[in-house]
Design an enzyme around this catalytic site. Structure first.
Site, PDB file in Angstrom:
ATOM      1  N   LYS A  21      -1.283  -7.706  14.792  1.00 14.66           N
ATOM      2  CA  LYS A  21      -2.730  -7.488  14.696  1.00 14.66           C
ATOM      3  C   LYS A  21      -3.249  -8.216  13.473  1.00 14.66           C
ATOM      4  CE  LYS A  21      -6.438  -5.291  16.082  1.00 14.66           C
ATOM      5  NZ  LYS A  21      -7.139  -6.596  16.017  1.00 14.66           N
ATOM      6  N   LYS A  44      -0.602  -3.786   5.696  1.00 16.00           N
ATOM      7  CA  LYS A  44      -1.843  -3.005   5.842  1.00 16.00           C
ATOM      8  C   LYS A  44      -1.734  -2.043   7.025  1.00 16.00           C
ATOM      9  CE  LYS A  44      -5.507  -5.574   5.414  1.00 16.00           C
ATOM     10  NZ  LYS A  44      -6.687  -6.417   5.680  1.00 16.00           N
ATOM     11  N   LYS A  83      -2.182 -13.290  11.531  1.00 14.30           N
ATOM     12  CA  LYS A  83      -3.470 -13.830  11.090  1.00 14.30           C
ATOM     13  C   LYS A  83      -3.643 -15.198  11.716  1.00 14.30           C
ATOM     14  CE  LYS A  83      -6.808 -12.628   8.219  1.00 14.30           C
ATOM     15  NZ  LYS A  83      -7.137 -11.252   7.819  1.00 14.30           N
ATOM     16  N   THR A 124     -14.811  -1.557   7.645  1.00 12.04           N
ATOM     17  CA  THR A 124     -14.102  -1.991   6.433  1.00 12.04           C
ATOM     18  C   THR A 124     -14.847  -1.490   5.197  1.00 12.04           C
ATOM     19  OG1 THR A 124     -13.419  -3.933   7.679  1.00 12.04           O
ATOM     20  CG2 THR A 124     -12.945  -3.947   5.335  1.00 12.04           C
ATOM     21  N   ASN A 157     -19.898  -8.760   5.747  1.00 14.39           N
ATOM     22  CA  ASN A 157     -19.557  -7.589   6.548  1.00 14.39           C
ATOM     23  C   ASN A 157     -18.912  -6.470   5.723  1.00 14.39           C
ATOM     24  OD1 ASN A 157     -17.167  -6.265   8.386  1.00 14.39           O
ATOM     25  ND2 ASN A 157     -19.151  -6.360   9.392  1.00 14.39           N
ATOM     26  N   SER A 191     -10.311  -1.042  14.473  1.00 12.93           N
ATOM     27  CA  SER A 191      -9.847  -1.985  15.499  1.00 12.93           C
ATOM     28  C   SER A 191      -8.851  -1.286  16.425  1.00 12.93           C
ATOM     29  CB  SER A 191      -9.142  -3.186  14.850  1.00 12.93           C
ATOM     30  OG  SER A 191     -10.058  -4.192  14.523  1.00 12.93           O
TER      31      SER A 191
END
Ligand code: GLU
Length: 426
Positions: free
Chosen positions: A80, A104, A116, A200, A231, A360
């Site tokens: 992810k 994370k 990523k 976030t 964001n 997510s």
């Protein structure tokens, strides 16, 4: 002069972002007592894909873009992590960010590994049509990498729900079906989750309140400076100020503002909405240098923009007693040591900005369920999850007598180690 040269050389050792990950991994592995074999598995990403993407530009010429996707680990589940559009995207950066996603997700206790992606481009200089063609061509190139049970992208710097909707469209066309769970951070109404956009920033707020409580400080008695008004930063600044914290400084890539009495964040949000998404020209504070925000006389510093902004030199001048890392990798390893020396508590990225990937996960669960939750439900589950993660890391910091950053790595390493050992290496 000698000192200056030394500082520069030390900083250069970590010019590689992935080296900065390894530096922390090594410290955590040693304190925790991680086996060399497991450490070596984590030192090497599982898979790295690089593609060249030809795109027909609006001027009729073809431009070739470099695209990356690094799967760091799938030990705890499908990988992810977001997709970044920026000019500094390169193999090293994507590799580092993918490893941080593994840690994370483990800290947040999600059934995911880490990945990523990124494309080297300047999205601000591209038209909507060019961005759509680029996103769809990248998705087609990565069609065998991505998958709801394999590797699940999300937005990151320079991307948003719009790009995720394009990604789903291209993926669906290649795979001839409807696969909303192939990505998260989609617009609400086409598989996106309520609460994902602010998640976030919300996580940053929850982490801040949790840290203040440990420090026996009340939100009503403290001030903050927030770097970044995208964001993460904008939602974080809004939620911190809604919780009574005086936000004295905000800034984005166009301008930084200071107001000792506190910036009216809702006015700043309105201004940005009407001003092409940028802060430049906002009149609710005096303009200061971006660097001054980092060393401002406030209690809490929230770097929520770029990596490597808190260098050794900046750390030496930081006045805040608490740093909450909204961005990924905003602090260099050299700065870590200085901040530790100064007893500044750093709530690290892999804990503090985990709210995004947590929601997510909720989005992915809702997609697979085909049943959607209310925003209250999402927020409630998010807050509970963030608070649990915070407690685990805080407790490990006490147990191992170390910083929150190293404790967060230890928290993650424990889970990933368990997975690697249980599955076995053959
Ligand atoms: N790009 C975000 C991050 O760095 C979100 C990742 C995700 O939701 O998968 O945490």
């Amino acid at each position: 002069m000698a000192t200056e040269t030394k500082t520069t050389m030390t900083e250069q050792q970590h010019d590689s972002m992935f080296d900065a990950v390894l530096a922390r991994l090594d410290v955590a592995a040693k304190i925790y007592g991680l086996s060399e074999d497991v450490a070596n598995v984590l030192r090497s990403p599982q898979k790295q894909v690089q593609v060249s993407i030809p795109v027909m530009m609006d001027n009729g010429k073809v431009q070739i873009f470099e695209g990356f996707r690094t799967i760091h680990s799938t030990v705890l589940g499908p990988s992810k992590g977001g997709i970044r559009y920026a000019m500094d995207v390169c193999e090293d950066e994507v590799k580092a960010l993918s490893a941080w996603m593994t840690f994370k997700c483990a800290v947040a206790n999600l059934p995911y590994g880490g990945a990523k992606g990124g494309i080297k481009c300047d999205p601000r200089k591209m038209s909507v049509g060019e961005l759509e063609r680029l996103t769809k061509a990248y998705t087609i190139a990565m069609a065998d990498v991505f998958g709801p049970d394999r590797d699940i992208p999300a937005p990151d710097m320079g991307t948003s729900g719009r790009e995720m909707a394009w990604l789903v469209d291209a993926y669906n066309k290649v795979h001839r079906g409807d696969y909303p769970a192939v990505t998260t951070g989609k617009p609400v109404g086409m598989g996106g989750s309520l609460g994902r956009d602010a998640a976030t920033g919300r996580g940053v707020m929850v982490a801040t309140l949790a840290a203040l409580k440990k420090m026996s400080l009340s939100p009503n008695d403290v001030s903050a400076a927030v770097q970044g008004f995208g964001n993460v930063g904008a939602h974080a600044a809004r939620l911190l100020s809604d919780h009574g914290i005086i936000v004295c400084a905000i800034g984005d890539h166009t301008a930084t503002y200071w107001n000792e009495k506190g910036i009216e964040i809702h006015a700043a949000l309105r201004y940005v909405k009407e001003n092409n998404g940028v802060l430049k020209g906002f009149t609710g504070g005096v303009e200061i240098k971006n660097e001054e925000l980092l060393t401002a006389d406030v209690d809490i510093l929230v770097p929520a923009a770029l990596q490597n902004v808190i260098t050794g030199d900046i750390a030496a001048n930081v006045k805040a007693k608490l740093i909450i890392e909204g961005a990924n990798g905003p602090t260099t390893p050299e700065a870590d040591a200085i901040l530790k020396e100064k007893n500044i508590i750093v709530v690290p990225d892999i804990l503090a900005n985990g709210g995004g990937v947590t929601v997510s996960y909720f989005e992915w669960v809702q997609n697979r369920y085909g049943y959607y939750w209310s925003e209250e439900e999402v927020n409630m589950k998010h807050d509970a999850s963030m608070n649990t993660a915070f407690e685990h890391v805080w407790n490990n910091a006490q147990l191992y007598n170390t910083t929150m950053r190293i404790a967060a790595y230890i928290t993650a390493l424990k889970k990933v180690e368990l997975g690697i050992k249980a599955k076995g290496i053959y």
